[in-house]
Design an enzyme around this catalytic site. Structure first.
Site, PDB file in Angstrom:
ATOM      1  N   HIS A   1       5.632   9.792  -2.104  1.00 61.72           N
ATOM      2  CA  HIS A   1       5.939  10.082  -3.504  1.00 61.72           C
ATOM      3  C   HIS A   1       4.664  10.366  -4.303  1.00 61.72           C
ATOM      4  O   HIS A   1       4.265   9.571  -5.146  1.00 61.72           O
ATOM      5  CB  HIS A   1       6.729   8.894  -4.076  1.00 61.72           C
ATOM      6  CG  HIS A   1       7.229   9.095  -5.467  1.00 61.72           C
ATOM      7  ND1 HIS A   1       7.526  10.328  -5.992  1.00 61.72           N
ATOM      8  CD2 HIS A   1       7.492   8.202  -6.463  1.00 61.72           C
ATOM      9  CE1 HIS A   1       7.941  10.182  -7.254  1.00 61.72           C
ATOM     10  NE2 HIS A   1       7.921   8.910  -7.553  1.00 61.72           N
TER      11      HIS A   1
ATOM     12  N   CYS B   1      10.300   0.344  -0.228  1.00 59.50           N
ATOM     13  CA  CYS B   1       9.616   0.889  -1.411  1.00 59.50           C
ATOM     14  C   CYS B   1       8.682   2.032  -1.049  1.00 59.50           C
ATOM     15  O   CYS B   1       8.064   2.022   0.011  1.00 59.50           O
ATOM     16  CB  CYS B   1       8.795  -0.204  -2.079  1.00 59.50           C
ATOM     17  SG  CYS B   1       9.782  -1.629  -2.574  1.00 59.50           S
ATOM     18  N   SER B   2       8.556   3.000  -1.973  1.00 59.07           N
ATOM     19  CA  SER B   2       7.551   4.039  -1.782  1.00 59.07           C
ATOM     20  C   SER B   2       6.199   3.455  -2.167  1.00 59.07           C
ATOM     21  O   SER B   2       6.110   2.480  -2.905  1.00 59.07           O
ATOM     22  CB  SER B   2       7.866   5.271  -2.630  1.00 59.07           C
ATOM     23  OG  SER B   2       7.776   4.979  -4.003  1.00 59.07           O
TER      24      SER B   2
ATOM     25  N   CYS C   1       7.693  11.427 -12.752  1.00 59.62           N
ATOM     26  CA  CYS C   1       8.111  11.753 -11.378  1.00 59.62           C
ATOM     27  C   CYS C   1       9.065  12.938 -11.322  1.00 59.62           C
ATOM     28  O   CYS C   1       9.370  13.439 -10.245  1.00 59.62           O
ATOM     29  CB  CYS C   1       8.740  10.534 -10.721  1.00 59.62           C
ATOM     30  SG  CYS C   1       7.771   9.050 -10.975  1.00 59.62           S
TER      31      CYS C   1
END
Lengths: 393, 139
Positions: A333, A213-214, A90
């Protein structure tokens, strides 16, 4: 901390909106972000001398394991120039940015492209989830049911026990970021959400609920980096200086997992401290993660974060706006694109182009110092790759 | 159906009734860094001539945990994952068993005990066994 031999700045940024785009491939996502950045800079695209391409999972998701950047950038109009593929889970996007900076600092080039693109949505969700599980040590943790939501939940549980953070603090942070995301045309989720709605959504792993949460996302983001001395001649907009771009790997043998060390590196390189930062984009794959990033970056002590959340210190109108873009959980994301989306947001904020979510500088109309913190992957209980980038206008 | 280790060389199953299982870790003779799984190079000293194999367990302290309400295919929720610091000082990622999969069933800092049991099945239906920790039953 050694200094870079040549100074660099960002002359253009661009994104493809983050979201679910089943009908779009990486070629299109990449092309749109790259050309938005080129048009933003207002330069002749032929001036770009090299490119760093960030992507994490195209190999597992689309089968394009090798030569990703060469394939996806060909459709964006690039041949001949060196293209280097960058992967650090990430954190890949800001690692690509750093490589672009280093190539210019080495004296090789004047104008370099950093672009991150990721496609996670498929018809086959199980394959996407399996691909994302490779962001940890597959051999050791993959077979044991490790999940990233759980790793955030485990960290948050320790902070709750030690520093009195509550699930309501986490919902407030998530709600703030959902609101910010609702003002961002590039965000995946544009629906504001109340603290109550977030708290009453399904528990994923306590203290985390669904709306903290993503999820998966597709998208791309790009930045054009230029040698500082020549930027003003080349581009139409005010260049934003890159005064620090630091990278570390996680640590397990000492007190710090690497996050404090990389922040210290960045402050030293920039000759600035945490109090100088006026806007920050931090890595919050689960929105409450923002709270531990904030204290690791030195913005305040761990015991103060809860109170500052209550006092709206980190909102768009607060003393230190954090994640004005919505952060990972609201903006989305698409992992290899995230770091460069953070950078894009800082550039827009520092130029005064962020429209309804524009934050103010402390002594100037727009913030002069912005910080992006980006984290990737997980190895043996610590993040795998950690970056901190500091921009100055 | 046979019991197969989830990965070779990581743990020892107690064979005799009173023999406790242990994890196969590494310890640096110079700095004392202790890790699981075993490494041949000390990551604190960055030397390749200081590590030796060491037994870890069966006791440790619960560092933190998470009750998962969603899970990948082989891990039907709810289940618990966590970190245990063994008495020898190694930090171990582990599944937790021996208690309800509820947030109030465990406390950070409590004593834990190692066991080896089935983690999941492979495609042939064999049991893949590995390490887990459970709350220590104080006698």
């Amino acid at each position: 901390m050694k200094k870079l031999a040549r100074e660099t700045c960002i002359i253009g940024v661009g994104m493809h909106r983050f979201g679910k785009f089943l009908d779009k491939g990486l070629k299109e996502l990449t092309r749109v972000a790259v050309w938005n950045a080129i048009h933003d800079a207002g330069i002749d695209a032929k001036l770009i001398e090299a490119a760093y391409f960030s992507n994490v999972l195209a190999g597992l998701i689309t089968g394009q394991e090798a030569i990703r950047g060469q394939v996806f950038l060909r459709d964006a109009g690039f041949e001949g120039i060196p293209i280097v593929n960058v992967e650090g889970a990430c954190a890949s996007g800001t690692i690509a940015l750093r490589e672009a900076v280093l190539a210019i600092a080495a004296g090789l080039y004047d104008v370099v492209l950093a672009v991150g693109a990721e496609k996670l949505y498929l018809d086959d969700t199980a394959r996407s989830i399996e691909a994302m599980s490779t962001n940890a040590d597959v051999e050791l943790m993959g077979g044991l049911g490790f999940q990233f939501t759980g790793s955030y939940a485990m960290t948050l549980r320790k902070y709750m026990e030690e520093y009195g953070w509550t699930q309501e603090h986490f919902a407030k942070v998530a709600s703030k970021n959902k609101y910010n995301g609702s003002l961002n045309p590039y965000a995946q989720y544009r629906k504001p959400m109340s603290v109550e709605e977030i708290l009453s959504s399904r528990v994923i792993s306590w203290p985390l609920t669904l709306y903290m949460c993503s999820t998966m996302a597709d998208g791309a983001a790009a930045a054009i980096v230029c040698r500082k001395g020549i930027a003003r001649k080349r581009c139409t907009k005010r260049p934003i200086d890159i005064v620090a771009c630091c990278l570390r790997s996680g640590e397990v043998t000492g007190e710090d997992d690497g996050q404090r060390h990389v922040a210290r590196d960045a402050y030293e390189m920039a000759g600035l401290g945490p109090d100088d930062v006026e806007v920050a984009e931090v890595h919050d794959a689960m929105a409450p993660g923002e709270m531990f990033r904030i204290q690791k970056l030195g913005f305040c002590q761990a015991e103060e974060v809860g109170r500052l959340v209550d006092e709206e210190y980190f909102t768009l109108g607060g003393r230190l706006p954090v994640n004005p873009s919505g952060g990972l959980a609201a903006r989305g994301h698409p992992i290899g694109a995230t770091g460069l989306a953070q950078i894009s947001e800082l550039v827009w904020q520092m130029r005064g182009e962020a429209e309804p979510r524009q934050v103010k500088g402390r002594t100037t109309p727009y913030p002069k110092i912005g910080l992006a913190q980006n984290t990737g992957g997980y190895v043996e209980g610590s993040p795998a790759a950690l970056t901190v980038t500091i921009l100055k206008s | 159906m046979t019991d197969l280790p989830i990965k070779e060389g990581l743990f020892h199953v107690g064979q005799l009734p009173d023999e406790k299982p242990y994890l196969i870790g590494g310890k640096c003779n110079v700095c004392g860094y202790t890790c699981f799984p075993k490494k041949l190079v000390c990551i604190r000293c960055r030397r390749d001539d200081t590590m030796s194999e060491t037994k870890l367990g069966p006791y440790g302290i619960l560092e933190t945990f998470a009750v998962m309400q969603v899970g990948p295919p082989d891990f039907p929720p709810p289940y618990i994952m966590g970190y245990v610091r063994t008495m020898e000082g190694a930090l171990v990622f582990t599944l937790i068993t021996g208690c309800e999969a509820q947030d109030n069933a465990l406390e950070i800092g409590q004593k834990m005990e190692l066991l080896v049991e089935k983690i999941k099945e492979d495609r042939q239906g064999n049991n893949l066994v590995g390490w887990k920790f459970r709350p220590l039953q104080e006698s």
